[in-house]
Write a protein that holds these residues in place. Structure first.
Motif, PDB file in Angstrom:
ATOM      1  N   TYR A   1      54.456  33.343  -3.389  1.00  0.00           N
ATOM      2  CA  TYR A   1      53.579  32.322  -2.499  1.00  0.00           C
ATOM      3  C   TYR A   1      53.865  32.703  -1.212  1.00  0.00           C
ATOM      4  N   GLN A   2      52.613  32.731  -0.480  1.00  0.00           N
ATOM      5  CA  GLN A   2      52.619  32.998   0.902  1.00  0.00           C
ATOM      6  C   GLN A   2      51.518  31.848   1.540  1.00  0.00           C
ATOM      7  N   GLY A   3      52.041  31.139   2.172  1.00  0.00           N
ATOM      8  CA  GLY A   3      50.905  30.113   2.694  1.00  0.00           C
ATOM      9  C   GLY A   3      51.525  28.702   3.345  1.00  0.00           C
ATOM     10  N   TRP A   4      51.058  27.698   3.292  1.00  0.00           N
ATOM     11  CA  TRP A   4      51.348  26.452   4.017  1.00  0.00           C
ATOM     12  C   TRP A   4      52.287  25.731   2.813  1.00  0.00           C
ATOM     13  N   VAL A   5      53.135  25.047   3.350  1.00  0.00           N
ATOM     14  CA  VAL A   5      53.867  23.926   2.737  1.00  0.00           C
ATOM     15  C   VAL A   5      53.529  22.739   3.582  1.00  0.00           C
ATOM     16  N   VAL A   6      52.797  21.748   2.840  1.00  0.00           N
ATOM     17  CA  VAL A   6      52.416  20.487   3.667  1.00  0.00           C
ATOM     18  C   VAL A   6      53.534  19.469   3.403  1.00  0.00           C
ATOM     19  N   TYR A   7      53.642  18.824   4.305  1.00  0.00           N
ATOM     20  CA  TYR A   7      54.534  17.484   3.939  1.00  0.00           C
ATOM     21  C   TYR A   7      53.943  16.305   4.187  1.00  0.00           C
ATOM     22  N   GLU A   8      54.150  15.245   3.243  1.00  0.00           N
ATOM     23  CA  GLU A   8      53.612  13.857   3.583  1.00  0.00           C
ATOM     24  C   GLU A   8      54.508  12.620   3.181  1.00  0.00           C
ATOM     25  N   MET A   9      54.252  11.700   3.829  1.00  0.00           N
ATOM     26  CA  MET A   9      55.162  10.409   3.782  1.00  0.00           C
ATOM     27  C   MET A   9      53.853   9.753   3.192  1.00  0.00           C
TER      28      MET A   9
END
Length: 329
Positions: free
Chosen positions: A294-302
Motif C-alpha cells: 500500500y502506498q498512499g494516505w492514512v486518514v485519521y478521524e475522531m
C-alpha cells in the motif's frame, strides 16, 4: 454507449492519478504512507465536539503537523450548495497557501434510501449528487471522493437493494469520470460491508474509477479474527486506494427484565479513544497493508463521542497521538 466508453477511456489515459489513487503494488518494499486529518473530527457532529470553520480546520491541521486533509462535503463544511466557483477558488488557494494536500472530499450517500417508495429514482438522485461532489473535488484540486453503499431496509428483498447499489455506483462512477475523479467506496454501510461481498460488488460495477476505501474498524466490529482482517486486506488489494483510521472501546449495555429479575444483554455502544488504546489492532492492519505494498494516505478521524470530551484541547491532543503512533510505520 459510445460516449460512456470515451469518458472512461479519457479518464484512464488523461487523468493524472494522485498518490491517493495508486493501488497497492504487491511489493512490501513499496509501502509508504502519509498522514491526513478528516475534517469530521472538528465538525461538531458528535455530542460535545468543538466545531471549527473550514478555514480554522485547515490552519489546525497544518499546526498539528498533518500533510493532508479530507474535507466533509456537506454542511457545515464544504457543501456544493455553499461554494460557487469563486468560493472554490478561494478555498483551493487557502489549502495551497498552507502547503496542505487535499486528499479527498468525503461524500455521504445511501443508494438504498427510499427504495420502499416505488417511482422515485433514488439511485439516480444519489448518483447525481456524487457527480456534483466530483465537480467540486476537481475545482478544489483533488481527484478522490469517498462515498458509501446503502443501508439495508427491512421488508425489501436483499437482492433488489444490492442491485440498486450496483446501478447507483455505475451511474455515479460515470459522472465522476467526467471530472477525472475516483470514487473510494468505504466499508461503512450495510450493503457489501464484508470484504467478500465488497470485492464482488466492485467487480460487478466494473469501472476503473470505482475503487475501495478499506478501513479496519468494520471488520473488527464484524467479529473477524486478526487473520481474517489480514485476509480482507489481501482480498481487496486490487481496489484499495484509501484507508481511514479510528479506534474504539465497547461500552456494554443491558436492559432490565422485571419479570425475570435479571438483565438482557444488548448491542454495546462504541466510544472513540486515541489510536492504539482501543480494540483495533492497527499493527496487524498496517502489517497487512505493507504486505500488499500500500502506498498512499492514512486518514485519521475522531468520529464518535471521544474519551476526554470534545474540547479543542482534547481533540488536538488525540490528533497528535495519531501522528506519534504513525511514526512507527
Amino acid at each position: 454507449m459510445k460516449q460512456i466508453i470515451l469518458i472512461i477511456s479519457a479518464f484512464l489515459i488523461l487523468s493524472p492519478f494522485s498518490k491517493a489513487q495508486k493501488t497497492p503494488t504487491g511489493n512490501p518494499a513499496d509501502f509508504k504512507v502519509k498522514t491526513c486529518l478528516h475534517s469530521v473530527s472538528y465538525a461538531g457532529f458528535w455530542r460535545g465536539q468543538t466545531r471549527l470553520t473550514v478555514d480554522e480546520f485547515l490552519v489546525k491541521a497544518k499546526e498539528l503537523g498533518y500533510e493532508g486533509v479530507m474535507l466533509v462535503a456537506k454542511r457545515p463544511h464544504v457543501s456544493p450548495h455553499d461554494y460557487d466557483k469563486a468560493a472554490r477558488a478561494r478555498l483551493r488557494a487557502k489549502i495551497d497557501s498552507l502547503g496542505l494536500t487535499l486528499v479527498a472530499l468525503a461524500g455521504y450517500t445511501d443508494f438504498t434510501a427510499g427504495i420502499d417508495k416505488p417511482g422515485i429514482p433514488n439511485a439516480e438522485i444519489h448518483a447525481t449528487w456524487v457527480g456534483e461532489i466530483a465537480e467540486l473535488a476537481k475545482d478544489l484540486g483533488t481527484d478522490m471522493v469517498r462515498i458509501f453503499t446503502g443501508y439495508e431496509r427491512p421488508g425489501i428483498p436483499y437482492d433488489r437493494q444490492y442491485a440498486e447499489v450496483v446501478e447507483g455506483l455505475k451511474m455515479a462512477g460515470k459522472l465522476a469520470a467526467e471530472h477525472g475523479v475516483t470514487l473510494a467506496v468505504q466499508n461503512h454501510h450495510d450493503i457489501a460491508l464484508h470484504h467478500e461481498v465488497m470485492y464482488w460488488l466492485l467487480k460487478e460495477v466494473n469501472l476503473p474509477n470505482v475503487m475501495a476505501g478499506w478501513d479496519a474498524w468494520s471488520p473488527v466490529l464484524e467479529g473477524l479474527t486478526l487473520e481474517e482482517q489480514r485476509e480482507s486486506v489481501l482480498k481487496m488489494k486490487p481496489f484499495i486506494v484509501n484507508t481511514i483510521v479510528a479506534d474504539y472501546v465497547t461500552h456494554p449495555r443491558f436492559t432490565y427484565q422485571n419479570e425475570l429479575t435479571n438483565y438482557k444483554a444488548e448491542q454495546p455502544v462504541m466510544r472513540a479513544v486515541p489510536v492504539g488504546e482501543g480494540i483495533i489492532d492497527y499493527k496487524n492492519w498496517f502489517a497487512a497493508l505493507k504486505e500488499i505494498g500500500y502506498q498512499g494516505w492514512v486518514v485519521y478521524e475522531m468520529c464518535e463521542v471521544l474519551d476526554g470530551g470534545g474540547s479543542i484541547e482534547n481533540l488536538d491532543r488525540t490528533a497528535k497521538i495519531f501522528l506519534e503512533y504513525m511514526e512507527q510505520f
